[in-house]
Design a protein around this motif. Structure first.
Motif, PDB file in Angstrom:
ATOM      1  N   VAL A 263      -2.914  -3.723 100.592  1.00  0.00           N
ATOM      2  CA  VAL A 263      -3.946  -2.772 100.992  1.00  0.00           C
ATOM      3  C   VAL A 263      -3.899  -1.542 100.085  1.00  0.00           C
ATOM      4  CG1 VAL A 263      -4.936  -1.437 102.886  1.00  0.00           C
ATOM      5  CG2 VAL A 263      -3.679  -3.546 103.379  1.00  0.00           C
ATOM      6  N   VAL A 264      -4.980  -1.317  99.359  1.00  0.00           N
ATOM      7  CA  VAL A 264      -5.115  -0.147  98.478  1.00  0.00           C
ATOM      8  C   VAL A 264      -6.093   0.820  99.140  1.00  0.00           C
ATOM      9  CG1 VAL A 264      -5.866   0.700  96.223  1.00  0.00           C
ATOM     10  CG2 VAL A 264      -4.629  -1.475  96.392  1.00  0.00           C
ATOM     11  N   HIS A 265      -5.658   2.039  99.333  1.00  0.00           N
ATOM     12  CA  HIS A 265      -6.485   3.058  99.976  1.00  0.00           C
ATOM     13  C   HIS A 265      -6.895   4.122  98.966  1.00  0.00           C
ATOM     14  CE1 HIS A 265      -7.878   6.141 102.742  1.00  0.00           C
ATOM     15  NE2 HIS A 265      -7.096   6.993 102.104  1.00  0.00           N
ATOM     16  N   ILE A 266      -8.181   4.490  99.011  1.00  0.00           N
ATOM     17  CA  ILE A 266      -8.715   5.563  98.158  1.00  0.00           C
ATOM     18  C   ILE A 266      -9.482   6.528  99.043  1.00  0.00           C
ATOM     19  CG2 ILE A 266     -10.022   6.111  96.075  1.00  0.00           C
ATOM     20  CD1 ILE A 266      -9.982   3.079  95.417  1.00  0.00           C
ATOM     21  N   ASN A 267      -9.286   7.818  98.837  1.00  0.00           N
ATOM     22  CA  ASN A 267     -10.039   8.812  99.598  1.00  0.00           C
ATOM     23  C   ASN A 267     -10.602   9.881  98.684  1.00  0.00           C
ATOM     24  OD1 ASN A 267      -8.108  11.181  99.513  1.00  0.00           O
ATOM     25  ND2 ASN A 267      -6.773   9.676 100.511  1.00  0.00           N
ATOM     26  N   ALA A 268     -11.564  10.629  99.198  1.00  0.00           N
ATOM     27  CA  ALA A 268     -12.226  11.682  98.429  1.00  0.00           C
ATOM     28  C   ALA A 268     -12.579  12.847  99.340  1.00  0.00           C
ATOM     29  CB  ALA A 268     -13.484  11.143  97.749  1.00  0.00           C
ATOM     30  N   SER A 269     -12.767  13.996  98.741  1.00  0.00           N
ATOM     31  CA  SER A 269     -13.245  15.213  99.414  1.00  0.00           C
ATOM     32  C   SER A 269     -12.331  15.683 100.543  1.00  0.00           C
ATOM     33  CB  SER A 269     -14.689  15.038  99.914  1.00  0.00           C
ATOM     34  OG  SER A 269     -15.592  15.018  98.829  1.00  0.00           O
ATOM     35  N   PHE A 270     -11.028  15.704 100.277  1.00  0.00           N
ATOM     36  CA  PHE A 270     -10.126  16.471 101.133  1.00  0.00           C
ATOM     37  C   PHE A 270     -10.534  17.940 101.066  1.00  0.00           C
ATOM     38  CE2 PHE A 270      -6.791  13.288 101.851  1.00  0.00           C
ATOM     39  CZ  PHE A 270      -6.209  13.764 103.017  1.00  0.00           C
TER      40      PHE A 270
ATOM     41  N   VAL B 272     -11.984   6.017 102.405  1.00  0.00           N
ATOM     42  CA  VAL B 272     -12.498   7.136 103.200  1.00  0.00           C
ATOM     43  C   VAL B 272     -13.203   8.062 102.213  1.00  0.00           C
ATOM     44  CG1 VAL B 272     -11.979   9.085 104.712  1.00  0.00           C
ATOM     45  CG2 VAL B 272     -10.701   6.949 104.959  1.00  0.00           C
ATOM     46  N   PRO B 273     -14.523   7.971 102.115  1.00  0.00           N
ATOM     47  CA  PRO B 273     -15.232   8.670 101.037  1.00  0.00           C
ATOM     48  C   PRO B 273     -15.429  10.155 101.259  1.00  0.00           C
ATOM     49  CG  PRO B 273     -16.778   7.444 102.376  1.00  0.00           C
ATOM     50  CD  PRO B 273     -15.415   7.099 102.888  1.00  0.00           C
ATOM     51  N   ILE B 274     -15.242  10.631 102.514  1.00  0.00           N
ATOM     52  CA  ILE B 274     -15.465  12.055 102.771  1.00  0.00           C
ATOM     53  C   ILE B 274     -14.541  12.481 103.919  1.00  0.00           C
ATOM     54  CG2 ILE B 274     -17.509  11.549 104.195  1.00  0.00           C
ATOM     55  CD1 ILE B 274     -18.700  14.223 103.018  1.00  0.00           C
ATOM     56  N   VAL B 275     -13.354  12.949 103.546  1.00  0.00           N
ATOM     57  CA  VAL B 275     -12.344  13.342 104.527  1.00  0.00           C
ATOM     58  C   VAL B 275     -12.754  14.612 105.270  1.00  0.00           C
ATOM     59  CG1 VAL B 275      -9.932  14.050 104.823  1.00  0.00           C
ATOM     60  CG2 VAL B 275     -10.512  12.258 103.157  1.00  0.00           C
TER      61      VAL B 275
ATOM     62  N   THR C  10     -15.894  14.258  93.978  1.00  0.00           N
ATOM     63  CA  THR C  10     -15.050  13.083  94.155  1.00  0.00           C
ATOM     64  C   THR C  10     -15.715  12.053  95.058  1.00  0.00           C
ATOM     65  OG1 THR C  10     -13.831  14.154  95.974  1.00  0.00           O
ATOM     66  CG2 THR C  10     -12.915  14.383  93.765  1.00  0.00           C
ATOM     67  N   THR C  11     -16.502  12.510  96.038  1.00  0.00           N
ATOM     68  CA  THR C  11     -17.263  11.571  96.870  1.00  0.00           C
ATOM     69  C   THR C  11     -18.323  10.870  96.034  1.00  0.00           C
ATOM     70  OG1 THR C  11     -16.866  12.803  98.911  1.00  0.00           O
ATOM     71  CG2 THR C  11     -18.794  11.371  98.872  1.00  0.00           C
ATOM     72  N   ASN C  12     -18.998  11.607  95.163  1.00  0.00           N
ATOM     73  CA  ASN C  12     -19.948  10.967  94.242  1.00  0.00           C
ATOM     74  C   ASN C  12     -19.271   9.858  93.448  1.00  0.00           C
ATOM     75  OD1 ASN C  12     -21.428  13.403  94.989  1.00  0.00           O
ATOM     76  ND2 ASN C  12     -22.742  12.993  93.234  1.00  0.00           N
TER      77      ASN C  12
ATOM     78  N   THR D  42      -2.203  11.206  93.173  1.00  0.00           N
ATOM     79  CA  THR D  42      -3.256  12.206  93.323  1.00  0.00           C
ATOM     80  C   THR D  42      -3.917  12.389  91.972  1.00  0.00           C
ATOM     81  OG1 THR D  42      -2.101  13.385  95.090  1.00  0.00           O
ATOM     82  CG2 THR D  42      -3.803  14.596  93.909  1.00  0.00           C
ATOM     83  N   LEU D  43      -5.202  12.053  91.888  1.00  0.00           N
ATOM     84  CA  LEU D  43      -5.946  12.159  90.631  1.00  0.00           C
ATOM     85  C   LEU D  43      -6.733  13.458  90.611  1.00  0.00           C
ATOM     86  CD1 LEU D  43      -5.228   9.133  90.662  1.00  0.00           C
ATOM     87  CD2 LEU D  43      -7.545   8.644  89.856  1.00  0.00           C
ATOM     88  N   GLU D  44      -6.604  14.206  89.532  1.00  0.00           N
ATOM     89  CA  GLU D  44      -7.351  15.454  89.341  1.00  0.00           C
ATOM     90  C   GLU D  44      -8.458  15.192  88.327  1.00  0.00           C
ATOM     91  OE1 GLU D  44      -7.003  18.048  91.110  1.00  0.00           O
ATOM     92  OE2 GLU D  44      -4.995  17.929  91.989  1.00  0.00           O
ATOM     93  N   LEU D  45      -9.649  14.873  88.824  1.00  0.00           N
ATOM     94  CA  LEU D  45     -10.759  14.453  87.968  1.00  0.00           C
ATOM     95  C   LEU D  45     -11.395  15.650  87.272  1.00  0.00           C
ATOM     96  CD1 LEU D  45     -12.568  11.981  90.413  1.00  0.00           C
ATOM     97  CD2 LEU D  45     -10.489  11.606  89.067  1.00  0.00           C
ATOM     98  N   GLY D  46     -11.843  15.423  86.051  1.00  0.00           N
ATOM     99  CA  GLY D  46     -12.602  16.443  85.338  1.00  0.00           C
ATOM    100  C   GLY D  46     -11.759  17.616  84.894  1.00  0.00           C
ATOM    101  N   LYS D  47     -12.444  18.580  84.298  1.00  0.00           N
ATOM    102  CA  LYS D  47     -11.754  19.762  83.797  1.00  0.00           C
ATOM    103  C   LYS D  47     -12.701  20.952  83.843  1.00  0.00           C
ATOM    104  CE  LYS D  47      -8.118  20.737  80.541  1.00  0.00           C
ATOM    105  NZ  LYS D  47      -7.324  20.189  79.422  1.00  0.00           N
ATOM    106  N   GLY D  48     -12.211  22.057  84.410  1.00  0.00           N
ATOM    107  CA  GLY D  48     -13.048  23.252  84.494  1.00  0.00           C
ATOM    108  C   GLY D  48     -12.793  23.987  85.788  1.00  0.00           C
ATOM    109  N   ILE D  49     -13.830  24.557  86.340  1.00  0.00           N
ATOM    110  CA  ILE D  49     -13.749  25.339  87.571  1.00  0.00           C
ATOM    111  C   ILE D  49     -14.441  24.581  88.688  1.00  0.00           C
ATOM    112  CG2 ILE D  49     -14.396  27.512  88.690  1.00  0.00           C
ATOM    113  CD1 ILE D  49     -14.325  28.814  85.909  1.00  0.00           C
ATOM    114  N   ASN D  50     -13.768  24.479  89.829  1.00  0.00           N
ATOM    115  CA  ASN D  50     -14.395  23.815  90.983  1.00  0.00           C
ATOM    116  C   ASN D  50     -15.484  24.689  91.591  1.00  0.00           C
ATOM    117  OD1 ASN D  50     -12.753  21.525  90.833  1.00  0.00           O
ATOM    118  ND2 ASN D  50     -11.141  22.474  92.061  1.00  0.00           N
ATOM    119  N   PRO D  51     -16.574  24.084  92.050  1.00  0.00           N
ATOM    120  CA  PRO D  51     -16.868  22.655  91.967  1.00  0.00           C
ATOM    121  C   PRO D  51     -17.252  22.212  90.552  1.00  0.00           C
ATOM    122  CG  PRO D  51     -18.600  23.817  93.170  1.00  0.00           C
ATOM    123  CD  PRO D  51     -17.586  24.828  92.814  1.00  0.00           C
ATOM    124  N   ILE D  52     -16.672  21.100  90.128  1.00  0.00           N
ATOM    125  CA  ILE D  52     -17.011  20.533  88.825  1.00  0.00           C
ATOM    126  C   ILE D  52     -18.501  20.189  88.817  1.00  0.00           C
ATOM    127  CG2 ILE D  52     -16.643  18.551  87.315  1.00  0.00           C
ATOM    128  CD1 ILE D  52     -14.319  20.445  87.260  1.00  0.00           C
TER     129      ILE D  52
END
Length: 301
Positions: A54-61, A106-109, A68-70, A265-275
Motif C-alpha cells: 500500500v502506497v499512500h500519497i497526500n497533498a495540501s496539509f 488523500v488529495p486535500i488534507v 500540490t492538490t493540482n 516529504t517532497l518539496e515541489l517547486g521553488k520560490g515563495i508559497n503559494p507556488i
C-alpha cells in the motif's frame, strides 16, 4: 478529453467534483471519507488497485501549498487513463502497478484552509469572524498555512511534538506554525493517523512546497532501503535528497517513528508559497517520476 484542469486552483469543491468524475469515467477505484474537517467537510480518500503493498500519497496539509492538490489530481488522472488504455506512466506499465500496488490518495488534507487561501472568507461559516485576528498578509490570505482554527496540521503528530511546541514562536492559534495545544488536537490530523493504521501503509509520500528537495529519514528509524530509494528519486527527478532536517511532529516523521517503514516529504517547486501555476509544467513531470517510481519499486519487491 481530460477532466483535471491543472491551470486553475483546486479548492475543496472542485476536488470532490473531479474525483467523482474520474472514478465514473475510470472505474478502477473507490472513494470514501476518512473524517471531517473543522468546518465539517468530508476528507476524501481514494483507493486504487488490489496489490499487497500500500502506497499512500497526500497533498495540501498546508493551505497555501494547494498546488500540490493540482499535481496529485493530475497524477491520478494520468494513472487512471494509463490503466484504461494499457499505457505507461513515467515509462512504467500502469497495469503492472495496478495489479501489484494498492494506491491510497488523500488529495486535500486541509480543505478549510485551502478554501480560505483560494476563495477568501465565507462569512456564513463558523470561524469567519475569528480568522482576521490570528494573522493575515496584506489584503488576502496567501500566507495562510494552518487549518481554519489556526493550527499547523503538519506540526500535529506525536513524533517529539513537545520540541516543536516549545520552540515555535506562535503560542496560540496563528496563520502558520502553531502546533496546537496538544498533538492530534485537530480532526484532520486524527483522520490521517486513523487511515494509516487502518490500511497499514507500506510507504507514505507527502506533497509539500517548496525547495526542489525531499526528506527521507527520521531519527534513524527509517528502513535500510530508504537510502537506495532516495538516491533513485534524486536521479529521476533532479530533486535533492535530504535525510533529515531539524524538524519534528510532521506526518512523515510520525509514520517512520511509528512503523519503521518508508516515508518521504517532497518539496515541489521553488520560490515563495503559494507556488504560482506558471511553475506547474516544471514541477509536475518531476513529481510524476517520483510517484510512479515509488509505486514501481514496491511493486517489484
Amino acid at each position: 478529453m481530460t477532466i483535471v484542469n491543472e491551470c486553475i486552483p483546486y479548492n475543496y469543491e472542485r476536488t470532490i467534483t473531479d474525483l467523482y468524475r474520474l472514478i465514473s469515467k475510470y472505474p478502477y477505484g473507490r472513494i470514501e471519507s476518512i473524517g471531517r474537517s473543522v468546518l465539517g467537510k468530508q476528507i476524501p480518500h481514494l483507493l486504487i488497485g488490489h496489490g499487497s503493498h500500500v502506497v499512500h500519497i497526500n497533498a495540501s496539509f498546508h493551505a497555501n501549498e494547494w498546488i500540490t492538490t493540482n499535481a496529485l489530481m493530475k497524477f491520478l488522472e494520468t494513472y487512471l487513463r494509463a490503466i484504461y488504455r494499457g499505457e505507461r506512466v513515467a515509462g512504467i506499465d500502469a497495469q503492472l502497478l495496478y495489479e501489484n500496488i494498492t494506491l491510497s490518495i488523500v488529495p486535500i488534507v486541509n480543505p478549510d484552509g485551502v478554501n480560505l487561501v483560494i476563495d477568501g472568507i465565507n462569512a456564513h461559516e463558523a470561524y469567519s469572524a475569528f480568522i482576521p485576528y490570528i494573522g493575515r498578509e496584506v489584503n488576502d490570505f496567501q500566507g495562510w498555512k494552518a487549518n481554519i482554527r489556526g493550527v499547523d496540521l503538519n506540526n500535529q503528530f506525536p513524533a517529539y511534538w513537545e520540541i516543536e511546541r516549545e520552540r515555535k514562536i506562535p503560542k496560540s492559534p496563528h496563520f502558520r506554525d502553531f502546533p496546537g495545544y496538544a498533538p492530534l488536537s485537530e480532526p484532520e490530523a486524527k483522520a490521517m493517523v486513523q487511515v494509516a493504521k487502518r490500511y497499514q501503509f507500506d510507504c507514505v509520500i507527502a506533497l509539500h512546497t517548496q525547495g526542489e528537495e525531499f526528506y527521507w529519514g527520521y531519527m534513524n528509524k527509517e528502513p535500510m532501503e530508504a537510502k537506495e530509494m532516495a538516491e533513485y528519486f534524486e536521479k529521476v527527478s533532479g530533486y535533492r535528497a535530504v535525510r533529515t532536517i531539524d524538524s519534528h511532529a510532521g506526518y512523515k516523521d510520525w509514520f517512520i517513528l511509528e512503523t519503521g517503514k518508508l516515508g518521504f516529504t517532497l518539496e515541489l517547486g521553488k520560490g515563495i508559497n503559494p507556488i504560482p501555476l506558471s511553475q506547474f509544467h516544471i514541477l509536475y513531470p518531476k513529481t510524476e517520476s517520483i510517484l510512479a517510481n515509488a509505486m514501481n519499486i514496491l511493486a517489484c519487491k
